[in-house]
Scaffold this motif. Structure first.
Motif, PDB file in Angstrom:
ATOM      1  N   ARG A   1      -9.434  13.745  -1.182  1.00  0.00           N
ATOM      2  CA  ARG A   1     -10.049  12.994  -0.210  1.00  0.00           C
ATOM      3  C   ARG A   1     -11.467  13.429   0.177  1.00  0.00           C
ATOM      4  O   ARG A   1     -11.900  14.587   0.030  1.00  0.00           O
ATOM      5  N   GLY A   2     -12.330  12.647   0.406  1.00  0.00           N
ATOM      6  CA  GLY A   2     -13.833  12.690   0.538  1.00  0.00           C
ATOM      7  C   GLY A   2     -13.914  13.493   1.690  1.00  0.00           C
ATOM      8  O   GLY A   2     -14.685  14.553   1.620  1.00  0.00           O
TER       9      GLY A   2
ATOM     10  N   LYS B   1       1.055  -1.103  -0.051  1.00  0.00           N
ATOM     11  CA  LYS B   1      -0.029  -0.050   0.107  1.00  0.00           C
ATOM     12  C   LYS B   1       0.937   1.211  -0.060  1.00  0.00           C
ATOM     13  O   LYS B   1       1.807   1.515   0.738  1.00  0.00           O
TER      14      LYS B   1
ATOM     15  N   THR C   1     -12.165   0.170  -2.218  1.00  0.00           N
ATOM     16  CA  THR C   1     -13.013  -1.007  -2.145  1.00  0.00           C
ATOM     17  C   THR C   1     -14.309  -0.724  -2.931  1.00  0.00           C
ATOM     18  O   THR C   1     -14.978  -1.650  -3.194  1.00  0.00           O
TER      19      THR C   1
ATOM     20  N   ASP D   1     -16.410  10.853  -1.641  1.00  0.00           N
ATOM     21  CA  ASP D   1     -15.657   9.680  -1.766  1.00  0.00           C
ATOM     22  C   ASP D   1     -15.587   9.178  -2.959  1.00  0.00           C
ATOM     23  O   ASP D   1     -14.353   8.577  -3.431  1.00  0.00           O
TER      24      ASP D   1
ATOM     25  N   GLY E   1      -3.151   5.033  -2.710  1.00  0.00           N
ATOM     26  CA  GLY E   1      -4.454   6.218  -2.186  1.00  0.00           C
ATOM     27  C   GLY E   1      -4.490   7.113  -3.313  1.00  0.00           C
ATOM     28  O   GLY E   1      -4.019   7.073  -4.588  1.00  0.00           O
ATOM     29  N   GLY E   2      -5.253   8.179  -2.908  1.00  0.00           N
ATOM     30  CA  GLY E   2      -5.579   9.289  -3.740  1.00  0.00           C
ATOM     31  C   GLY E   2      -5.386  10.560  -2.925  1.00  0.00           C
ATOM     32  O   GLY E   2      -5.943  11.697  -3.581  1.00  0.00           O
ATOM     33  N   GLY E   3      -4.905  10.543  -1.707  1.00  0.00           N
ATOM     34  CA  GLY E   3      -4.981  11.717  -0.857  1.00  0.00           C
ATOM     35  C   GLY E   3      -4.315  12.975  -1.600  1.00  0.00           C
ATOM     36  O   GLY E   3      -4.325  14.013  -1.142  1.00  0.00           O
TER      37      GLY E   3
ATOM     38  N   ALA F   1     -16.468   1.492  -2.553  1.00  0.00           N
ATOM     39  CA  ALA F   1     -17.714   1.766  -1.597  1.00  0.00           C
ATOM     40  C   ALA F   1     -17.306   3.171  -0.909  1.00  0.00           C
ATOM     41  O   ALA F   1     -16.143   3.085  -0.473  1.00  0.00           O
TER      42      ALA F   1
ATOM     43  N   PHE G   1     -15.178   4.340   3.142  1.00  0.00           N
ATOM     44  CA  PHE G   1     -13.894   3.517   3.364  1.00  0.00           C
ATOM     45  C   PHE G   1     -12.667   4.331   2.913  1.00  0.00           C
ATOM     46  O   PHE G   1     -12.618   5.585   2.470  1.00  0.00           O
ATOM     47  N   THR G   2     -11.606   3.453   3.255  1.00  0.00           N
ATOM     48  CA  THR G   2     -10.201   4.280   2.805  1.00  0.00           C
ATOM     49  C   THR G   2      -9.396   3.257   2.081  1.00  0.00           C
ATOM     50  O   THR G   2      -9.852   2.050   1.752  1.00  0.00           O
ATOM     51  N   THR G   3      -8.401   3.697   1.393  1.00  0.00           N
ATOM     52  CA  THR G   3      -7.497   2.806   0.636  1.00  0.00           C
ATOM     53  C   THR G   3      -6.670   1.736   1.611  1.00  0.00           C
ATOM     54  O   THR G   3      -6.440   0.910   1.005  1.00  0.00           O
TER      55      THR G   3
ATOM     56  N   SER H   1       0.473   5.161  -0.041  1.00  0.00           N
ATOM     57  CA  SER H   1      -0.478   6.387   0.185  1.00  0.00           C
ATOM     58  C   SER H   1      -0.173   7.274  -1.054  1.00  0.00           C
ATOM     59  O   SER H   1       0.924   7.532  -1.581  1.00  0.00           O
ATOM     60  N   GLY H   2      -1.497   8.054  -1.405  1.00  0.00           N
ATOM     61  CA  GLY H   2      -1.211   9.128  -2.497  1.00  0.00           C
ATOM     62  C   GLY H   2      -0.170  10.087  -2.130  1.00  0.00           C
ATOM     63  O   GLY H   2       0.610  10.662  -3.043  1.00  0.00           O
TER      64      GLY H   2
ATOM     65  N   GLY I   1     -12.683  10.839  -4.720  1.00  0.00           N
ATOM     66  CA  GLY I   1     -11.611  10.153  -3.805  1.00  0.00           C
ATOM     67  C   GLY I   1     -11.175   8.911  -4.650  1.00  0.00           C
ATOM     68  O   GLY I   1      -9.958   8.937  -5.028  1.00  0.00           O
ATOM     69  N   MET I   2     -12.054   8.111  -4.942  1.00  0.00           N
ATOM     70  CA  MET I   2     -11.931   6.742  -5.523  1.00  0.00           C
ATOM     71  C   MET I   2     -11.314   7.076  -7.021  1.00  0.00           C
ATOM     72  O   MET I   2     -10.534   6.203  -7.453  1.00  0.00           O
TER      73      MET I   2
HETATM   74  N1  UDP Z   1     -12.211   6.054  -0.784  1.00  0.00           N
HETATM   75  C1  UDP Z   1     -13.592   5.761  -0.423  1.00  0.00           C
HETATM   76  N2  UDP Z   1     -13.537   4.181  -0.695  1.00  0.00           N
HETATM   77  C2  UDP Z   1     -12.549   3.395  -0.626  1.00  0.00           C
HETATM   78  C3  UDP Z   1     -11.161   3.939  -0.812  1.00  0.00           C
HETATM   79  C4  UDP Z   1     -11.082   5.333  -0.871  1.00  0.00           C
HETATM   80  O1  UDP Z   1     -14.570   6.434  -0.658  1.00  0.00           O
HETATM   81  O2  UDP Z   1     -12.593   2.220  -0.556  1.00  0.00           O
HETATM   82  C5  UDP Z   1     -12.360   7.642  -1.272  1.00  0.00           C
HETATM   83  C6  UDP Z   1     -12.219   8.565  -0.004  1.00  0.00           C
HETATM   84  O3  UDP Z   1     -12.693   9.823   0.056  1.00  0.00           O
HETATM   85  C7  UDP Z   1     -10.799   8.831   0.322  1.00  0.00           C
HETATM   86  C8  UDP Z   1     -10.137   9.071  -0.870  1.00  0.00           C
HETATM   87  O4  UDP Z   1     -10.778   8.134  -1.735  1.00  0.00           O
HETATM   88  O5  UDP Z   1     -10.431   9.818   1.136  1.00  0.00           O
HETATM   89  C9  UDP Z   1      -8.601   8.756  -1.140  1.00  0.00           C
HETATM   90  O6  UDP Z   1      -8.062   7.592  -0.425  1.00  0.00           O
HETATM   91  P1  UDP Z   1      -7.334   7.559   0.869  1.00  0.00           P
HETATM   92  O7  UDP Z   1      -7.636   8.617   1.530  1.00  0.00           O
HETATM   93  O8  UDP Z   1      -7.242   6.494   1.555  1.00  0.00           O
HETATM   94  O9  UDP Z   1      -5.955   7.811   0.162  1.00  0.00           O
HETATM   95  P2  UDP Z   1      -4.266   8.000   0.746  1.00  0.00           P
HETATM   96  O10 UDP Z   1      -4.536   8.831   2.215  1.00  0.00           O
HETATM   97  O11 UDP Z   1      -4.016   6.626   0.809  1.00  0.00           O
HETATM   98  O12 UDP Z   1      -3.593   8.652  -0.213  1.00  0.00           O
END
Ligand code: UDP
Length: 246
Positions: free
Chosen positions: A67-68, A20, A143, A82, A61-63, A145, A148-150, A22-23, A85-86
C-alpha cells in the motif's frame, strides 16, 4: 428413454456487476501475500456466478502486498509508493486469472498501466465486448493514477462499464453499526443511503467511491465473499447483505 431435466433458471437480480475484492481477502489467514487456496475459493464463487450468465468485471486490491500509504512504504515519495501498490494489484489479478481459468472460465486482464507482455491495456469498448462474449474481465492497476485506491477504481469501472451494481466482497456479510469482530452488540444494516454512509463515516468504501456511485445511482452491495455460496445468493437478491442506494 429418460427425459433430460432442464435446469430452471431463477431470475437474476443483477445482470452485469463489478465485484471489488480487496487484496486482504486474498491473503487468507496468512497475514501477508497471496494465499492460493483462498484465491481458488474466491475463483470458485466467481465462476459459479459467471456460469449463470452474469456479466462480471473484477477489481482486485493490492493491500495484501503493498500500500502506498503504509509503514512498509516508509518515507518513499507518495507517487512512487502508490505505483508499487498498483503493480501489486496486477500480481493479484494474474493469480485470479489463473484460478478462474482452472475453473474453465474465460478471462481477460486489462491494466490501467500498459504492460503488453503481461495483459491487455484498459480499453473500455474492448472490455464490453469481452463481457458480451461471456469472459470475466479483471481490471488491474487501479485507476492508473496515484493518490487513488482500488475502491475508487472499482467505482469508476462500474460506472464506465454500465454495471447494474458494485459488489464489495468483504470478510463480513454487510455494513454494521460497529466492527462485528470486536463488538458483539454490532448490528447489520439491510439498507443504507449513500449519504448515511458518508455522514456516519461508515468506511465501507472510500468516500470518493461512494460519491461516484451516488452521482451515477449505482447500488453498492456489501456481502461476505468468504462465505461459500453467498455471491450466488446475493446475485438472486437473496441471502445476507447490505445494499446502499439513494
Ligand atoms: N493505488 C493507487 N491508485 C489506484 C489504485 C491503487 O495509487 O487507482 C495504490 C495505492 O497505493 C493503494 C495500493 O495501490 O494503497 C493498493 O490498493 P488498495 O489499497 O486500494 O488495495 P485494497 O485495500 O483493496 O487491498
Amino acid at each position: 428413454m429418460t427425459t433430460p431435466i432442464t435446469e430452471i433458471q431463477e431470475p437474476l437480480a443483477y445482470k452485469r456487476i463489478l465485484l471489488k475484492v480487496s487484496g486482504e481477502v486474498l491473503m487468507g489467514d496468512q497475514g501477508f501475500g497471496i494465499d492460493m487456496n483462498t484465491v481458488k475459493a474466491v475463483a470458485e464463487e466467481v465462476a459459479a456466478v459467471a456460469r449463470l450468465g452474469v456479466e462480471l468485471c473484477l477489481v482486485i486490491g493490492g493491500g495484501n502486498i503493498f500500500r502506498g500509504l503504509s509503514k512498509a512504504a516508509g518515507d518513499m515519495e507518495r507517487s512512487s509508493a502508490d505505483y508499487m501498490g498498483m503493480l501489486a494489484t496486477v500480481m493479484n489479478a494474474l493469480a485470479m486469472q489463473n484460478a478462474l481459468e482452472r475453473q474453465g472460465i474465460d478471462t481477460r486482464v486489462q491494466s490501467a498501466i500498459q504492460m503488453n507482455a503481461v495483459c491487455e491495456p484498459f480499453v473500455r469498448r474492448r472490455a464490453i465486448r469481452h463481457l458480451e462474449k461471456g469472459r470475466v474481465v479483471i481490471f488491474a492497476a487501479g485507476t492508473g493514477a496515484p493518490y487513488f485506491t482500488t475502491d475508487t477504481a472499482a467505482a469508476l469501472r462500474a460506472a464506465e462499464m454500465n454495471c447494474d451494481a458494485l459488489f464489495k466482497g468483504t470478510s463480513v456479510d454487510g455494513v454494521y453499526t460497529a466492527d462485528p469482530k470486536k463488538d458483539a452488540t454490532a448490528e447489520r444494516y439491510d439498507n443504507l443511503s449513500y449519504l448515511e454512509v458518508l455522514s456516519r463515516d461508515l468506511r465501507v468504501m472510500d468516500a470518493s467511491a461512494v460519491s461516484l456511485m451516488r452521482e451515477n445511482t449505482i447500488p453498492i452491495v456489501v456481502f461476505s465473499i468468504r462465505t461459500p455460496g453467498a455471491l450466488n445468493e446475493v446475485i438472486h437478491g437473496r441471502g445476507t447483505y447490505t445494499v446502499i442506494t439513494q
